[in-house]
Design an enzyme around this catalytic site. Sequence first.
Site, PDB file in Angstrom:
ATOM      1  N   ASN A   1       0.852  -1.195   0.000  1.00 47.27           N
ATOM      2  CA  ASN A   1       0.000   0.000   0.000  1.00 47.27           C
ATOM      3  C   ASN A   1       0.884   1.241   0.000  1.00 47.27           C
ATOM      4  O   ASN A   1       2.106   1.139   0.007  1.00 47.27           O
ATOM      5  CB  ASN A   1      -0.955  -0.023   1.194  1.00 47.27           C
ATOM      6  CG  ASN A   1      -0.189  -0.066   2.495  1.00 47.27           C
ATOM      7  OD1 ASN A   1       0.544   0.842   2.820  1.00 47.27           O
ATOM      8  ND2 ASN A   1      -0.342  -1.168   3.233  1.00 47.27           N
TER       9      ASN A   1
ATOM     10  N   ASP B   1      -4.217  -6.062   5.012  1.00 53.90           N
ATOM     11  CA  ASP B   1      -5.247  -6.884   5.661  1.00 53.90           C
ATOM     12  C   ASP B   1      -5.193  -8.335   5.199  1.00 53.90           C
ATOM     13  O   ASP B   1      -5.529  -9.235   5.945  1.00 53.90           O
ATOM     14  CB  ASP B   1      -6.631  -6.296   5.372  1.00 53.90           C
ATOM     15  CG  ASP B   1      -6.838  -4.985   6.118  1.00 53.90           C
ATOM     16  OD1 ASP B   1      -6.482  -4.941   7.313  1.00 53.90           O
ATOM     17  OD2 ASP B   1      -7.321  -4.014   5.514  1.00 53.90           O
TER      18      ASP B   1
ATOM     19  N   LYS C   1       8.154 -17.731 -10.038  1.00 51.41           N
ATOM     20  CA  LYS C   1       7.444 -16.607 -10.639  1.00 51.41           C
ATOM     21  C   LYS C   1       6.247 -17.109 -11.453  1.00 51.41           C
ATOM     22  O   LYS C   1       6.388 -18.033 -12.266  1.00 51.41           O
ATOM     23  CB  LYS C   1       8.408 -15.834 -11.546  1.00 51.41           C
ATOM     24  CG  LYS C   1       7.799 -14.574 -12.100  1.00 51.41           C
ATOM     25  CD  LYS C   1       8.780 -13.844 -12.998  1.00 51.41           C
ATOM     26  CE  LYS C   1       8.040 -12.727 -13.718  1.00 51.41           C
ATOM     27  NZ  LYS C   1       8.766 -12.231 -14.869  1.00 51.41           N
TER      28      LYS C   1
ATOM     29  N   ASP D   1      -4.260  -9.326  13.065  1.00 54.38           N
ATOM     30  CA  ASP D   1      -4.407  -7.899  13.395  1.00 54.38           C
ATOM     31  C   ASP D   1      -3.474  -7.604  14.573  1.00 54.38           C
ATOM     32  O   ASP D   1      -3.718  -8.049  15.708  1.00 54.38           O
ATOM     33  CB  ASP D   1      -5.863  -7.582  13.750  1.00 54.38           C
ATOM     34  CG  ASP D   1      -6.080  -6.086  13.854  1.00 54.38           C
ATOM     35  OD1 ASP D   1      -5.267  -5.410  14.528  1.00 54.38           O
ATOM     36  OD2 ASP D   1      -7.042  -5.584  13.250  1.00 54.38           O
ATOM     37  N   ILE D   2      -2.423  -6.884  14.294  1.00 60.77           N
ATOM     38  CA  ILE D   2      -1.368  -6.669  15.295  1.00 60.77           C
ATOM     39  C   ILE D   2      -1.881  -5.794  16.437  1.00 60.77           C
ATOM     40  O   ILE D   2      -1.667  -6.091  17.612  1.00 60.77           O
ATOM     41  CB  ILE D   2      -0.129  -6.048  14.617  1.00 60.77           C
ATOM     42  CG1 ILE D   2       0.416  -7.047  13.593  1.00 60.77           C
ATOM     43  CG2 ILE D   2       0.935  -5.681  15.637  1.00 60.77           C
ATOM     44  CD1 ILE D   2       1.275  -6.466  12.523  1.00 60.77           C
TER      45      ILE D   2
ATOM     46  N   PHE E   1      -4.270   3.562  14.849  1.00 55.07           N
ATOM     47  CA  PHE E   1      -4.564   4.590  13.857  1.00 55.07           C
ATOM     48  C   PHE E   1      -5.758   4.123  13.036  1.00 55.07           C
ATOM     49  O   PHE E   1      -5.977   2.923  12.882  1.00 55.07           O
ATOM     50  CB  PHE E   1      -3.363   4.822  12.926  1.00 55.07           C
ATOM     51  CG  PHE E   1      -2.460   5.905  13.426  1.00 55.07           C
ATOM     52  CD1 PHE E   1      -1.654   5.688  14.535  1.00 55.07           C
ATOM     53  CD2 PHE E   1      -2.426   7.147  12.809  1.00 55.07           C
ATOM     54  CE1 PHE E   1      -0.824   6.682  15.021  1.00 55.07           C
ATOM     55  CE2 PHE E   1      -1.598   8.149  13.278  1.00 55.07           C
ATOM     56  CZ  PHE E   1      -0.793   7.925  14.386  1.00 55.07           C
TER      57      PHE E   1
ATOM     58  N   LYS F   1     -13.906   1.245  15.352  1.00 53.76           N
ATOM     59  CA  LYS F   1     -12.641   0.492  15.229  1.00 53.76           C
ATOM     60  C   LYS F   1     -11.990   0.334  16.601  1.00 53.76           C
ATOM     61  O   LYS F   1     -11.479  -0.731  16.929  1.00 53.76           O
ATOM     62  CB  LYS F   1     -11.718   1.257  14.278  1.00 53.76           C
ATOM     63  CG  LYS F   1     -10.625   0.430  13.686  1.00 53.76           C
ATOM     64  CD  LYS F   1      -9.982   1.107  12.483  1.00 53.76           C
ATOM     65  CE  LYS F   1     -10.834   0.959  11.231  1.00 53.76           C
ATOM     66  NZ  LYS F   1     -10.274   1.672  10.076  1.00 53.76           N
TER      67      LYS F   1
END
Length: 412
Positions: free
Chosen positions: A217, A285, A295, A313-314, A332, A346
């Site tokens: 990302n 995620d 490859k 999920d840390i 965050f 959240k």
Amino acid sequence: MTDLGALAGKRILLVISGGIAAYKCLELIRRLKERGAAVRCILTRGGAQFVTPLAVSALSEEKVYQELWSLTDEAEMGHIRLSREADLVVVAPASADLLARMAAGMADDLASTTLLATDKPVMVAPAMNVMMWQHPATQANMATLRSRGVRQIGPNSGDMACGEVGSGRMSEPHEILAAIAGFFAEASGPRPLAGRRALVTSGPTHEPIDPVRYIANRSSGKQGHAIAAALSALGAEVTLVSGPTAEPDPAGCRVVRVETAREMLAACEAALPSDMAVCAAAVADWRVDVAAGQKLKKEGAGPPALHLAENPDILAALARRDAGRPALVVGFAAETESVVEHARAKLARKGCDWIVANDVSAGTGTFGGESNAVHLIRRDGAPESWPRMGKDEVARRLAQEIAAALGGAAAR
Ligand code: CTP
């Protein structure tokens, strides 16, 4: 705004190496003197090609030191004393050559010998051609120096004296002045997090699809790295667990580099116990359930179908620990609409204590940008909306809020 008053009475040893940017150090000396700092200068042979010893001496109102093997200089002030009688050593401009010699631990002229002999903090302001700055050799030298605690200011991007455009311009004198003042303000400032441990996650994660491709990302790591630096500045012992980023390691933090979410979780667990955890990483995620060993090739039956599995999920894993949960767990939330409502949900879902929510919708420039407009949401309390400010400032303010919230004993 940095308090420039922090400069009064401070002793700066300024090393001026060779580069067209050396002319800017004359302005730097003048501004430092105006604010009550004492400036003593070492001018390398390269530096003396660009500014004269007379100009440096006139502005600093001190003798200029140039040669290692100078009988008079050594009689008046040995190079060891020169390196120790300062509160901060500033190298501006720091040429590619001098950075390389510093990284290698060489001592073949007065500047490099003094830098090797000093027991004082060192700050460098690199200045060179863009290709020289980007060269892996320079980047590796800079990384080595940073890992030894050398502070770095700049370089900036823009037009260069050589006619090329890019990163490599020395920071402006007022920026270097602010960095020096910031250093002294930090060093003399309160350290309310002294004796406490902090865990910070930062950057994106890379989830392999095959040996050459990955899911990622746009996170730059700027905000997370700034938080690690800000907590460290308040005295915390910081472990920064970072995904792949181009951000320099923040001075004074232990940095653990990881690629995937699962590696990030393992590194976070290994860093416990910790008094606080701030999860600023943009963790992917999902990962490809079973990454291909070879490859993936185009020929065959059309595009491959990627079977995704959910990543751990840390933030939730840290917040929901029975034993050894950090006293304060901060997450965050990157949202594009109904920012505060989604962030509240959240916070409840993940079990953390605070959420820093930011709007990352198109046009805000938050991803990869220098500034951030955030809302601080505590488990019980009205959301606080902070004005748009630099990511460094968001980090400083968050660190202060954390310090204010964490009363009582440390986690050891
Ligand atoms: N986070 C984490 N591990 C994950 C996903 C997220 O630690 N696998 C943390 C982030 O570091 C951040 C917070 O969770 O502190 C919120 O992440 P965000 O991407 O905004 O939320 P998601 O959990 O992905 O929820 P949604 O996709 O519904 O927005």
